[in-house]
Enzyme design. Sequence first.
Site, PDB file in Angstrom:
ATOM      1  N   CYS A   1       0.791  -1.240   0.000  1.00 58.05           N
ATOM      2  CA  CYS A   1       0.000   0.000   0.000  1.00 58.05           C
ATOM      3  C   CYS A   1       0.819   1.284   0.000  1.00 58.05           C
ATOM      4  O   CYS A   1       0.677   2.099  -0.915  1.00 58.05           O
ATOM      5  CB  CYS A   1      -0.943   0.017   1.195  1.00 58.05           C
ATOM      6  SG  CYS A   1      -2.305  -1.118   1.011  1.00 58.05           S
TER       7      CYS A   1
HETATM    8  C1  UDX Z   1      -0.897  -0.146   5.667  1.00 56.58           C
HETATM    9  C2  UDX Z   1      -1.840   0.732   6.497  1.00 56.58           C
HETATM   10  O1  UDX Z   1      -1.472   0.649   7.882  1.00 56.58           O
HETATM   11  C3  UDX Z   1      -3.284   0.336   6.278  1.00 56.58           C
HETATM   12  O2  UDX Z   1      -4.147   1.211   6.983  1.00 56.58           O
HETATM   13  C4  UDX Z   1      -3.593   0.399   4.776  1.00 56.58           C
HETATM   14  O3  UDX Z   1      -4.917   0.042   4.494  1.00 56.58           O
HETATM   15  C5  UDX Z   1      -2.621  -0.498   4.014  1.00 56.58           C
HETATM   16  O4  UDX Z   1      -1.273  -0.103   4.307  1.00 56.58           O
HETATM   17  P1  UDX Z   1       0.212  -2.558   5.885  1.00 56.58           P
HETATM   18  O5  UDX Z   1       0.882  -2.267   4.580  1.00 56.58           O
HETATM   19  O6  UDX Z   1      -0.423  -3.874   6.080  1.00 56.58           O
HETATM   20  O7  UDX Z   1      -0.929  -1.467   6.180  1.00 56.58           O
HETATM   21  O8  UDX Z   1       1.334  -2.431   7.015  1.00 56.58           O
HETATM   22  P2  UDX Z   1       1.744  -1.434   8.171  1.00 56.58           P
HETATM   23  O9  UDX Z   1       1.686  -2.157   9.449  1.00 56.58           O
HETATM   24  O10 UDX Z   1       1.049  -0.143   8.083  1.00 56.58           O
HETATM   25  O11 UDX Z   1       3.322  -1.203   7.833  1.00 56.58           O
HETATM   26  C6  UDX Z   1       3.760  -0.684   6.580  1.00 56.58           C
HETATM   27  C7  UDX Z   1       5.273  -0.587   6.536  1.00 56.58           C
HETATM   28  O12 UDX Z   1       5.744   0.469   7.365  1.00 56.58           O
HETATM   29  C8  UDX Z   1       6.020  -1.841   7.011  1.00 56.58           C
HETATM   30  O13 UDX Z   1       7.130  -2.072   6.174  1.00 56.58           O
HETATM   31  C9  UDX Z   1       6.474  -1.471   8.404  1.00 56.58           C
HETATM   32  O14 UDX Z   1       7.605  -2.182   8.811  1.00 56.58           O
HETATM   33  C10 UDX Z   1       6.767   0.013   8.233  1.00 56.58           C
HETATM   34  N1  UDX Z   1       6.693   0.786   9.482  1.00 56.58           N
HETATM   35  C11 UDX Z   1       5.520   0.890  10.159  1.00 56.58           C
HETATM   36  C12 UDX Z   1       7.828   1.464   9.949  1.00 56.58           C
HETATM   37  O15 UDX Z   1       8.907   1.404   9.342  1.00 56.58           O
HETATM   38  N2  UDX Z   1       7.717   2.205  11.096  1.00 56.58           N
HETATM   39  C13 UDX Z   1       6.555   2.321  11.792  1.00 56.58           C
HETATM   40  O16 UDX Z   1       6.548   3.040  12.799  1.00 56.58           O
HETATM   41  C14 UDX Z   1       5.428   1.643  11.319  1.00 56.58           C
END
Ligand code: UDX
Length: 413
Positions: free
Chosen positions: A253
Site C-alpha cells: 500500500c
Molecule cells: C498499511 C496501512 O497501515 C493500512 O491502513 C492500509 O490500508 C494499508 O497499508 P500494511 O501495509 O499492512 O498497512 O502495514 P503497516 O503495518 O502499516 O506497515 C507498513 C510498513 O511500514 C512496514 O514495512 C512497516 O515495517 C513500516 N513501518 C511501520 C515502519 O517502518 N515504522 C513504523 O513506525 C510503522
Amino acid sequence: MKVCVVGGGYVGVTTAVCFAEMGNEVKIIDIDKEKIDKIKKGEAPIYEEGLQEMMERNMERIEATTEYEIDEDIIFICVGTPSKSDGSIELKYVEAAAKRIGETMKDGSIVVVKSTVFPGTTQQVVKPIIESYGKNFGIAMNPEFLREGKAIHDFMNPDRIVIGVEDEETANILKKLYEPIKAPVLITTPTEAEMIKYASNAFLATKISFANEIGNLCKILGIDVYKVMKGVSMDHRISPHFLNAGVGFGGSCFPKDLRALLAGSRQLGYEMELIDAVLSVNERQPLRIINILEKYMDVKGKTIAVLGLAFKANTDDVRESRSIPVIRELIRKGAIVKAYDPMAMENMKKIFPDIIYCRSVKEALKEADACLILTDWEEFSEPDFSVMKRKIVIEGRRVLKNKEGITYEGVCW
Ligand code: UDX
C-alpha cells in the site's frame, strides 16, 4: 441485506466474510476459478488472522462464482489497482468490473468502490461506465484501512467508516449495512472519500520517513531516536504510532499509494514536494545499512546473513520489502547472501532464486562475516551470534534484546 463483492483478493474476501458474519447474504465474484473453487470449499484463499474460522462459520451465507449475474442490492468493487510504470494506477480491472456490473446488475442497486483509486475516479470513470448501460443506481466510495495480517480485526473494529456518496438515500442504506460495527461514520463526497484513503496512507508514511530523517541525524549525534520519539510523542497532539525508525516502509500500500498520489497530482499540474521527499527518504534508508556495513569490511566475497525478508513481521508478503534493495546491493557488490525468514522465503525465491536460503536463524548466522536484521520478527530478538565468523550485527528494525559480545549498530540509532 444482499451484498455482492467483486474481487476475491485480500480486501474483497475480508469484506465479504465480515459482511456475512454480520448476517448478510454475500456473493463473491472473481475471474480466477482456482480462488473461487477454494472459497466454495470453505477454504480461505489468503492467510489473514481469524479469516478461515470466520469463513467456516458463515459458509451458508457465502456464495462464490466466476459468473457475473448480479441480483444483489449492494455491489462492492474490490479489484486490484496496480501501479503503472509512471506510478499512476492501472484502472483496467476497475473498468472491466464496472462494465460487467453495468451489464448484469438490476435497476436500483448501489455500486460501491472499495478499491483504492485516485480522487475523482468513482465519479469520472466508474459512474459513467455503469450509466452507459442505462441503469438507475446509487454510487458510493467506501475506502478500506485494513492492515495486512490484521484485516479482520481492522474491518470489525475500525477507527472510522468513511462513506462517500452523492445522495442521502445511498448514504442511509450503507449506514444501515455498517450498523453492527461500532465506529463513527463520516459522510463525504466520493472524491473526498478517495482522498481520505490516500491522505491517510500518505500521512502515516510521512511519519515513518520523518522518524527516519530524525533518526539519521540522531545517529550522527550519537543519540537514541527511539528515546527522542518517545519524548516527541508524549505531546498529546502527536500520536506515538508509526514513529518507529528503521529501514523504511514497504508493503502493498504505502509505496504504491504515495507514487499514485505523486503521479496523479503531477498530471493535474501540481508537484507534491513533501510526498516526493517521503519517498526519497524511504528509497535511501535501506541502503544506509550497506554504508554502515562497509565501514567494517569490503563486502566482496564476504558472507552476509540477512535475517528477515517479509516487509513486516507476521506476513509472508515481500512486496516492496526493504530487504529487496539491500539484497540487490549486496549481490551487486559481490557478497554471498545467506537469508532466513520464518514465512517469506518461498516468495523471495521468486525475486532472488540464487541466494542461499537457510532453515533457521542459526544456519544463516553460521560462519557469517556480518548479520543484517531487516524484519521485526519476534524470533530475531535473541539470536545466538556465537556461531558467526565475525560478530558484526547491524539492525534495520529495532528488535534485538541481547547485544552482548557483538559489534552492534542500528541503521539510524
Ligand atoms: C498499511 C496501512 O497501515 C493500512 O491502513 C492500509 O490500508 C494499508 O497499508 P500494511 O501495509 O499492512 O498497512 O502495514 P503497516 O503495518 O502499516 O506497515 C507498513 C510498513 O511500514 C512496514 O514495512 C512497516 O515495517 C513500516 N513501518 C511501520 C515502519 O517502518 N515504522 C513504523 O513506525 C510503522
